[in-house]
Design a protein around this motif. Structure first.
Motif, PDB file in Angstrom:
ATOM      1  N   ASP A   1       0.903  -1.319  -0.160  1.00 43.04           N
ATOM      2  CA  ASP A   1       0.074  -0.081   0.035  1.00 43.04           C
ATOM      3  C   ASP A   1       0.839   1.192  -0.039  1.00 43.04           C
ATOM      4  N   GLU A   2       0.800   2.062  -1.219  1.00 43.66           N
ATOM      5  CA  GLU A   2       1.649   3.287  -1.133  1.00 43.66           C
ATOM      6  C   GLU A   2       1.439   4.252  -0.251  1.00 43.66           C
ATOM      7  N   ALA A   3       0.048   4.475   0.155  1.00 44.15           N
ATOM      8  CA  ALA A   3      -0.106   5.423   1.109  1.00 44.15           C
ATOM      9  C   ALA A   3       0.619   4.957   2.607  1.00 44.15           C
ATOM     10  N   ALA A   4       0.378   3.671   3.028  1.00 43.70           N
ATOM     11  CA  ALA A   4       0.857   3.119   4.108  1.00 43.70           C
ATOM     12  C   ALA A   4       2.304   3.200   4.187  1.00 43.70           C
ATOM     13  N   ALA A   5       3.057   3.009   3.058  1.00 51.74           N
ATOM     14  CA  ALA A   5       4.367   3.063   3.131  1.00 51.74           C
ATOM     15  C   ALA A   5       4.901   4.542   3.106  1.00 51.74           C
ATOM     16  N   ALA A   6       4.424   5.501   2.480  1.00 57.59           N
ATOM     17  CA  ALA A   6       4.606   6.967   2.694  1.00 57.59           C
ATOM     18  C   ALA A   6       4.386   7.496   4.221  1.00 57.59           C
ATOM     19  N   THR A   7       3.444   6.835   4.774  1.00 54.13           N
ATOM     20  CA  THR A   7       3.119   7.115   6.179  1.00 54.13           C
ATOM     21  C   THR A   7       4.324   6.581   7.025  1.00 54.13           C
ATOM     22  N   GLY A   8       4.849   5.433   6.992  1.00 57.19           N
ATOM     23  CA  GLY A   8       5.937   4.797   7.459  1.00 57.19           C
ATOM     24  C   GLY A   8       7.143   5.722   7.306  1.00 57.19           C
ATOM     25  N   ALA A   9       7.349   6.285   6.021  1.00 56.04           N
ATOM     26  CA  ALA A   9       8.488   7.057   5.780  1.00 56.04           C
ATOM     27  C   ALA A   9       8.407   8.361   6.390  1.00 56.04           C
ATOM     28  N   ASN A  10       7.373   9.104   6.481  1.00 58.20           N
ATOM     29  CA  ASN A  10       7.120  10.165   7.280  1.00 58.20           C
ATOM     30  C   ASN A  10       7.256   9.956   8.942  1.00 58.20           C
ATOM     31  N   ARG A  11       6.752   8.900   9.050  1.00 63.09           N
ATOM     32  CA  ARG A  11       6.992   8.769  10.847  1.00 63.09           C
ATOM     33  C   ARG A  11       8.376   8.388  11.141  1.00 63.09           C
ATOM     34  N   LEU A  12       9.003   8.042  10.249  1.00 67.79           N
ATOM     35  CA  LEU A  12      10.523   7.836  10.273  1.00 67.79           C
ATOM     36  C   LEU A  12      11.438   9.329  10.372  1.00 67.79           C
ATOM     37  N   LEU A  13      10.926  10.075   9.271  1.00 68.77           N
ATOM     38  CA  LEU A  13      11.406  11.377   9.273  1.00 68.77           C
ATOM     39  C   LEU A  13      11.142  12.318  10.338  1.00 68.77           C
ATOM     40  N   ASP A  14       9.780  12.151  10.952  1.00 67.11           N
ATOM     41  CA  ASP A  14       9.300  12.824  12.158  1.00 67.11           C
ATOM     42  C   ASP A  14      10.306  12.350  13.246  1.00 67.11           C
ATOM     43  N   TYR A  15      10.661  11.261  13.363  1.00 71.25           N
ATOM     44  CA  TYR A  15      11.508  10.789  14.529  1.00 71.25           C
ATOM     45  C   TYR A  15      12.814  11.622  14.545  1.00 71.25           C
ATOM     46  N   LEU A  16      13.522  11.457  13.147  1.00 69.30           N
ATOM     47  CA  LEU A  16      14.928  12.122  12.946  1.00 69.30           C
ATOM     48  C   LEU A  16      14.699  13.560  13.271  1.00 69.30           C
ATOM     49  N   GLU A  17      13.633  14.123  12.664  1.00 71.40           N
ATOM     50  CA  GLU A  17      13.550  15.456  12.818  1.00 71.40           C
ATOM     51  C   GLU A  17      13.347  15.929  14.516  1.00 71.40           C
TER      52      GLU A  17
END
Length: 222
Positions: free
Chosen positions: A197-213
């Motif tokens: 699911d592309e939307a789920a994958a994008a949510t996961g990517a943004n979750r990771l970058l939220d953590y890093l930010e």
């Protein structure tokens, strides 16, 4: 010195220069090669157990993407960690990781989907044990699968130097971070890709970058 190893499920023969690049990248990411320190080709060839030719090729790649800098009369130096630019770096990485995650969700093979989750599980176990070395190794393995699965070479080429800079920053200031939270963020990314699911994958990517930010802001604002 351990290098990033391609998972056994998809083990094409790798060029010696790529192995050298991974070995030196690990030294950079873990600050074994400290920011601002001199880089000696013969020394790296000895420490990696590889020839000078593949090490030289790896260093040229690192110069081209700014991980190593070449200065007159001083030779090669490890680039510095720039706190002022790091949030901009994360914003740029966010766009690329979103694209890569969507491409992987759409294009990954069944084996790659299983492998990326296995890498995230490895990170979770390492985080629970407080084993930073295994955590970082799992992170590198996860990236290898994700980058291979996305089949978007231009995005991968652009994101790799940003990933290494983020690893260096995280390693340098790890006392400000939560390794378990980081592992959970990687797991959300991996599971999102694995669903297809592309939307789920994008949510996961943004979750990771939220953590890093959030991690970066804690370091910069303290």
């Amino acid at each position: 010195m351990p290098t990033r190893s391609t998972p056994a499920a998809q083990a094409p023969k790798r060029r010696t220069a790529d192995i050298a690049y991974d070995a030196v990248e690990t030294m950079l990411s873990t600050l074994e090669l400290e920011p601002g320190s001199p880089v000696n080709e013969a020394d790296l060839a000895h420490r990696t157990g590889l020839g000078r030719t593949p090490v030289r090729e790896a260093l040229l790649r690192m110069i081209s993407i700014g991980l190593i800098v070449q200065q007159p009369r001083r030779g090669l130096l490890v680039s510095n960690i720039d706190l002022g630019d790091h949030l901009d770096l994360i914003q740029t990485r966010r766009v690329l990781e979103d694209l890569i995650a969507k491409c992987s969700a759409r294009r990954a093979s069944a084996m790659q989907r299983k492998e990326i989750v296995r890498c995230a599980e490895k990170m979770m176990k390492a985080a629970e044990r407080g084993n930073l070395h295994e955590f970082m190794r799992g992170d590198q393995e996860l990236d290898l699968v994700n980058h291979s699965a996305c089949h978007n070479k231009s995005a991968v080429k652009s994101v790799i130097p940003l990933v290494v800079q983020c690893r260096r920053f995280w390693y340098a200031y790890q006392h400000e971070g939560d390794i378990i939270e980081g592992a959970r963020a990687h797991m959300e990314l991996a599971e999102g890709i694995a669903t297809g699911d592309e939307a789920a994958a994008a949510t996961g990517a943004n979750r990771l970058l939220d953590y890093l930010e959030a991690f970066a802001r804690r370091v910069i604002d303290r």
